[in-house]
Design an enzyme around this catalytic site. Sequence first.
Site, PDB file in Angstrom:
ATOM      1  N   ASP A  10       4.158  15.097  22.774  1.00 16.93           N
ATOM      2  CA  ASP A  10       5.035  14.509  21.768  1.00 16.93           C
ATOM      3  C   ASP A  10       4.614  13.066  21.506  1.00 16.93           C
ATOM      4  O   ASP A  10       4.671  12.225  22.398  1.00 16.93           O
ATOM      5  CB  ASP A  10       6.485  14.575  22.286  1.00 16.93           C
ATOM      6  CG  ASP A  10       7.459  13.920  21.320  1.00 16.93           C
ATOM      7  OD1 ASP A  10       7.066  13.664  20.160  1.00 16.93           O
ATOM      8  OD2 ASP A  10       8.612  13.674  21.730  1.00 16.93           O
ATOM      9  N   ASP A  67       3.571  17.200  18.733  1.00 16.95           N
ATOM     10  CA  ASP A  67       3.146  16.980  17.346  1.00 16.95           C
ATOM     11  C   ASP A  67       1.667  16.602  17.255  1.00 16.95           C
ATOM     12  O   ASP A  67       0.979  16.499  18.274  1.00 16.95           O
ATOM     13  CB  ASP A  67       4.014  15.896  16.703  1.00 16.95           C
ATOM     14  CG  ASP A  67       4.134  14.669  17.607  1.00 16.95           C
ATOM     15  OD1 ASP A  67       3.107  14.272  18.197  1.00 16.95           O
ATOM     16  OD2 ASP A  67       5.256  14.122  17.751  1.00 16.95           O
ATOM     17  N   ASP A  84      -5.008  28.159  13.203  1.00 15.57           N
ATOM     18  CA  ASP A  84      -4.302  29.426  13.287  1.00 15.57           C
ATOM     19  C   ASP A  84      -3.722  29.683  11.899  1.00 15.57           C
ATOM     20  O   ASP A  84      -3.168  28.766  11.274  1.00 15.57           O
ATOM     21  CB  ASP A  84      -3.179  29.299  14.316  1.00 15.57           C
ATOM     22  CG  ASP A  84      -2.763  30.640  14.894  1.00 15.57           C
ATOM     23  OD1 ASP A  84      -2.848  31.650  14.184  1.00 15.57           O
ATOM     24  OD2 ASP A  84      -2.332  30.646  16.062  1.00 15.57           O
ATOM     25  N   ASP A 143      -3.815  35.523  12.530  1.00 12.09           N
ATOM     26  CA  ASP A 143      -2.706  36.184  13.205  1.00 12.09           C
ATOM     27  C   ASP A 143      -2.606  37.656  12.801  1.00 12.09           C
ATOM     28  O   ASP A 143      -2.721  37.982  11.612  1.00 12.09           O
ATOM     29  CB  ASP A 143      -1.418  35.452  12.795  1.00 12.09           C
ATOM     30  CG  ASP A 143      -0.232  35.829  13.649  1.00 12.09           C
ATOM     31  OD1 ASP A 143      -0.264  35.549  14.858  1.00 12.09           O
ATOM     32  OD2 ASP A 143       0.724  36.402  13.098  1.00 12.09           O
ATOM     33  N   GLU A 152      -6.727  38.110  15.580  1.00  9.24           N
ATOM     34  CA  GLU A 152      -5.844  38.656  16.610  1.00  9.24           C
ATOM     35  C   GLU A 152      -5.598  40.111  16.255  1.00  9.24           C
ATOM     36  O   GLU A 152      -5.205  40.421  15.138  1.00  9.24           O
ATOM     37  CB  GLU A 152      -4.522  37.888  16.651  1.00  9.24           C
ATOM     38  CG  GLU A 152      -3.678  38.291  17.847  1.00  9.24           C
ATOM     39  CD  GLU A 152      -2.194  38.150  17.639  1.00  9.24           C
ATOM     40  OE1 GLU A 152      -1.465  38.042  18.633  1.00  9.24           O
ATOM     41  OE2 GLU A 152      -1.737  38.160  16.483  1.00  9.24           O
ATOM     42  N   HIS A 167       0.030  31.900  23.995  1.00  5.39           N
ATOM     43  CA  HIS A 167       1.426  31.481  23.855  1.00  5.39           C
ATOM     44  C   HIS A 167       2.397  32.663  23.771  1.00  5.39           C
ATOM     45  O   HIS A 167       3.581  32.461  23.575  1.00  5.39           O
ATOM     46  CB  HIS A 167       1.541  30.640  22.583  1.00  5.39           C
ATOM     47  CG  HIS A 167       1.169  31.442  21.364  1.00  5.39           C
ATOM     48  ND1 HIS A 167      -0.102  31.939  21.159  1.00  5.39           N
ATOM     49  CD2 HIS A 167       1.901  31.874  20.316  1.00  5.39           C
ATOM     50  CE1 HIS A 167      -0.128  32.632  20.042  1.00  5.39           C
ATOM     51  NE2 HIS A 167       1.069  32.608  19.500  1.00  5.39           N
ATOM     52  N   ASP A 168       1.888  33.890  23.885  1.00  4.73           N
ATOM     53  CA  ASP A 168       2.724  35.074  23.723  1.00  4.73           C
ATOM     54  C   ASP A 168       2.968  35.836  25.022  1.00  4.73           C
ATOM     55  O   ASP A 168       3.506  36.945  24.975  1.00  4.73           O
ATOM     56  CB  ASP A 168       2.065  36.053  22.735  1.00  4.73           C
ATOM     57  CG  ASP A 168       2.097  35.545  21.302  1.00  4.73           C
ATOM     58  OD1 ASP A 168       2.977  34.733  20.982  1.00  4.73           O
ATOM     59  OD2 ASP A 168       1.240  35.983  20.508  1.00  4.73           O
TER      60      ASP A 168
END
Length: 625
Positions: free
Chosen positions: A102, A110, A179, A277, A335, A406-407
């Site tokens: 951050d 960010d 992405d 994606d 992906e 991240h999944d």
Amino acid sequence: MTYSINTKLSDVYKNPVGHDVIHKLLLQMGVSDAMIMKIIGKLTLKGLRRFTKGFTGEGFIEAIIKLLNDAPEAAYLVSDESIRAWWKEAVFYQIYPRSFMDGNGDGVGDLRGVIQKLDYLKTLGVDAIWLCPVYDSPMDDNGYDIRDYHKIAEEFGDMETFDQLLFAVHERGMRLVMDLVVNHTSDEHEWFVHALQNENSPYRDYYFFSHMANPNNWTSFFGGGAWNYYSDADIWALHLFSKKQVDLNWDYGPLRQRIYSMMRWWLRKGVDGFRLDVVNYISKAPNLPNGSEFVGKLMGYTGIEHYFHGPNLHKYLAEMRREVFEPYNAFSVGEAPGAGREISKLMTHPLRGELDMAFCFDVLEPPGKERFSAYVYNPLYLKQYFSDWMRNYADSCQMAIFFNNHDNPRMLSKIDPEGDYRSIVAKMLAMLQLTLKGTPFIYQGDELGAINFPFKSIADMRDVESLNFYRQYCETMPSDEAFAKVLSGSRDHARVPMQWNADQNSGFTEGAPWIVCAHDEYNADNEVKKEDSVFWFYKDLIAIRKHGEALIYGDIEIIKTDPKPVFAYYRSLGEEKWLIVINLSEKEQALPPVDGFELVLCNYGDTERIILLPYEAILYQKIKR
Ligand code: ISL
Ligand code: CA
């Protein structure tokens, strides 16, 4: 070959899609195909239906035949593996910006934060960054619901900051891969808004609309049916993911052109490529037929056989390559959930001109297991999995090698839930990732030995998938059980903030973090200082990999080992030769012969020994005479 009810299973298995479907179904049931195919290979699809009528039900065999007849011939094409490419040599690092750093103290990671940490990544040896979506979005799915493809989400910064980031990445000799979500947009995207407002809008063709209630039985990945009703327009729209992520209709040519020109816009800005994606979902079967209930039960999602390898998938990927990637010499990785080894080959074989690489997910769960069931991952499966891909894929295509993203919950926690071998197993995974043949994709925190977060309550979770599933599970089980189930598979484990230091909120933010934050001694500050840390193990391996060419372009030869839990292989190119020996079990194992080689790196330090300790991983180099 034309496939019909009289086709033998052995011929089905030879078809690339047939192979992947059989493999996936058997994997899901927890059995290996090699053995089963010997027994049932002679059976025809008709015979299979007779035997399994009770549970495969309506439509299953028909759907398979359709998939087979639509599939291109197997990609048994020979190619020149020695073709050099930066993305074969690069070490990628995936950033989930919301949880990385951050930069302005509002509790949300960010772009400014990413810029601050570029030198850290450079120190590690990273060559390319995969940046999860930062486009303008209502953040129903943390940015995978894009509202405006040409704008940066306010909470992440603005276009000026993005340009600074891109410049700073390039200045350090690194690359930036965006992405990009093109299977769906946010329901707040202007295309969808226009489409809803006006029934004569050309944007009606951009999505899948129906005047019929629930026109098919497809279900959403995030729970419930895949159709949502819009009362003002009195219309239904398809969403494979959350209600706020509406699927785009790729069969409509003008939509494809809009997407391509948007992609070119980013490439003209100078980004180096895209991670696309769920890109294998973009082509749906015409008229969106009902899904087989059998597949729905087995996979947990109904309808998937009608879009995980749709009839126009390869056509659209090839078109995208011609119109977007080729003119800009851009990199692409798709992906591809549900795709196996052979479909992946169809999408990435260099002679077919589609994608450069693909992410397939069969590595994430061992046979018979699924993300939301509690289990301990037996890493012995990694030997089976990677041996297969090394022998049958990596010889012609470039494999994407990863254990986390991240999944998913952290692989380290799946293998070693009690943390008895935390740094040892983390380093063992690093060894595999950097010495197998392919391109490594490190997920933020891997290099620190990051683990799952011990969430105490659903109130601490943020992911739309976890929250939806919790609600759904609560309908049939007590809330503590529902929570336990969500906890096993929650994507939030991988989305808690990066651990930078021992400060409050771990150096991630000076404000209140958007999601719970661990206070982990495995943080960057500590790890960079400590010579035997996970961080340094990664850093050393990355440096070694880059030093020569054998670990990148060299052949891989898997050594037949007894005891079985030992995974050993050579990587060689010309005079350069490496031997990798890994104990995939918690038990000590005999060390295979290593004559003529010297030890270079080991997750237990560098003393020579004759037995392999639990999860020991050693890199040897051939002694030059
Ligand atoms: O269960 C799945 C399929 O079998 C899912 O894991 C699915 O493949 C995966 O969630 C797809 O992921 C990508 O698209 C989603 C987004 O939520 C994920 O974060 C993203 O990686 C929708 O855009
Ligand atoms: Ca911020």
